[in-house]
Scaffold this active site. Sequence first.
Site, mmCIF file in Angstrom:
data_model
loop_
_atom_site.group_PDB
_atom_site.id
_atom_site.type_symbol
_atom_site.label_atom_id
_atom_site.label_comp_id
_atom_site.label_asym_id
_atom_site.label_seq_id
_atom_site.Cartn_x
_atom_site.Cartn_y
_atom_site.Cartn_z
ATOM 1 N N SER A 248 1.197 -0.960 -0.151
ATOM 2 C CA SER A 248 0.043 -0.411 0.045
ATOM 3 C C SER A 248 1.279 1.268 0.069
ATOM 4 O O SER A 248 1.622 1.578 -1.326
ATOM 5 C CB SER A 248 -0.966 -0.079 1.211
ATOM 6 O OG SER A 248 -1.766 0.778 1.272
ATOM 7 N N ASP A 310 -8.944 -5.212 -5.046
ATOM 8 C CA ASP A 310 -8.800 -4.348 -4.514
ATOM 9 C C ASP A 310 -9.115 -2.557 -5.069
ATOM 10 O O ASP A 310 -8.389 -2.627 -6.523
ATOM 11 C CB ASP A 310 -7.233 -4.611 -4.215
ATOM 12 C CG ASP A 310 -7.071 -3.415 -2.953
ATOM 13 O OD1 ASP A 310 -7.392 -2.514 -2.425
ATOM 14 O OD2 ASP A 310 -5.049 -3.648 -3.091
ATOM 15 N N HIS A 365 -7.248 -5.606 0.569
ATOM 16 C CA HIS A 365 -6.341 -5.117 0.456
ATOM 17 C C HIS A 365 -5.702 -5.912 1.571
ATOM 18 O O HIS A 365 -4.093 -4.829 1.172
ATOM 19 C CB HIS A 365 -6.214 -3.816 0.848
ATOM 20 C CG HIS A 365 -5.455 -2.762 0.746
ATOM 21 N ND1 HIS A 365 -4.877 -2.262 -0.982
ATOM 22 C CD2 HIS A 365 -5.011 -1.876 1.660
ATOM 23 C CE1 HIS A 365 -4.533 -1.316 -0.644
ATOM 24 N NE2 HIS A 365 -4.129 -1.200 1.193
#
Length: 476
Positions: A248, A310, A365
């Site tokens: 991320s 995602d 995620h």
Amino acid sequence: MAISPLVIGRGPLTTDLVKGDGKHTSNAQIRDIWRLIQGSDDWNGMLDPMNPLLKAEILRYGDFAQQCYDSFDNTSSSKYYGNSKRSKSSLGHRLELLGIGRGYQVARYIYANTAVLKSFLRPKSGDRGSWMGYIAVCTNPKQIKRLGRRDIVVAWRGTETPQEWMENLRDILVPATLSQCTECPSIQTTFKPDVRIEKGFLSCYTSVNGESQSGGLSAKDIVVEEIRRLLTEYKDEENVSITFTGHSLGAALATISAYAMKQVVMEENATKSVPVTVFAFASPRVGNLAFSQHLEEIGVKVLRFVNTWDLVPKVPGVFINENMGWITRYLHWLPWTYVHVGVPITLDSSRSPVLKKSYSPASFHNLEVYLHLLDGFQGNNKLPFKPSGRDPALVNKNSDLLIKKLNIPSYWWVRRNKEVVKRIDGVLVYSPTTPTPPPLYIRPSDSDSLSGNLQSNENFVKFEDVHDERQPSAAE
């Protein structure tokens, strides 16, 4: 019954043999193909079907990033909020214990200073900023021989606090001002005015706390300074690699730091090839077309993993991105025109038979979900989902995604008794551990008291000193 994180296994994190993958010999070992694993040939012929050695190594690097989450104190009520729960030696021991980083030593901690983070975290995390990850280096001769080189790992965590989400929303492209390291002014990375990076990510990487009482550094300064030191220390060694990994926000920071470091490596090691590789999980778009092109031009290799469900890899650049062809090239000058980098690998959470059907964006995620999907990935989403040994129970560390049939509790990854301990007078109190774990304490009259691990306090009785008590310095 409580589940111990040390009981739940990761399966084989490394594999010694590659059996008939069509490109390498059946007896290939990591040391034979390590440059290919690091992307020297852009992973041609290794992704479909996926080379077992490559997959095992990517899972290992993914676990380096996962340890950033596991070690981060994200409890807002803790006075150590924003710091690492572990000392460097304690984290290094954990990497060894889990089989992730056998032979690796944690060399330095990485902290980020941004205006948003400082305003919220300074009372608890001090003037070093928020702990974002670490730099580790393989020092064991046996493991160096197995890997075929000395490997330097830079691991970044992703967004963990509301304040970091605020940084993520600063999604305007700005010039990539990575031209100077505060602590090493002799190093000048190539500055190209048309290369632009998302403002929030760049701020997280480059901001310095000017009010620091201990000479606070930016994350950029820490990474450049430490890797320069390591490259100088190992300058006589023929084979050295630098591997960046993150999830991320951490994937974005891994990409930016690799971009900056590759130019430092090129300037200081002109006659020596030091591969710089990024294994990025759930990375958002980081920069514009010029950034993507320059990253490829200087030789940074990026293998980027995306869960098709995602949302994070779809931003920023929702309206103008790499999927729009000539429009992207024509409107490259706009501050909202983003382009992904590297070689993408698309995973699909709907293909795993042990995951529930979920409509939560956070579920898709989760890094442990990504590693679970990668474990069963064979090269494309038409081949059967075939796990290679990673324990699916890891998915439920911080989620409730596993089907009930597996009988794995949800959100089982917690500190022992949530760090509530019993004082010697019998009173239960919340006593969070320090960033450097203290000695173990226990009531002498009751070895089976609430936790058996009481924190350092004048009212506690010392039982056994088993931890490194050295306090982290500002540089850590």
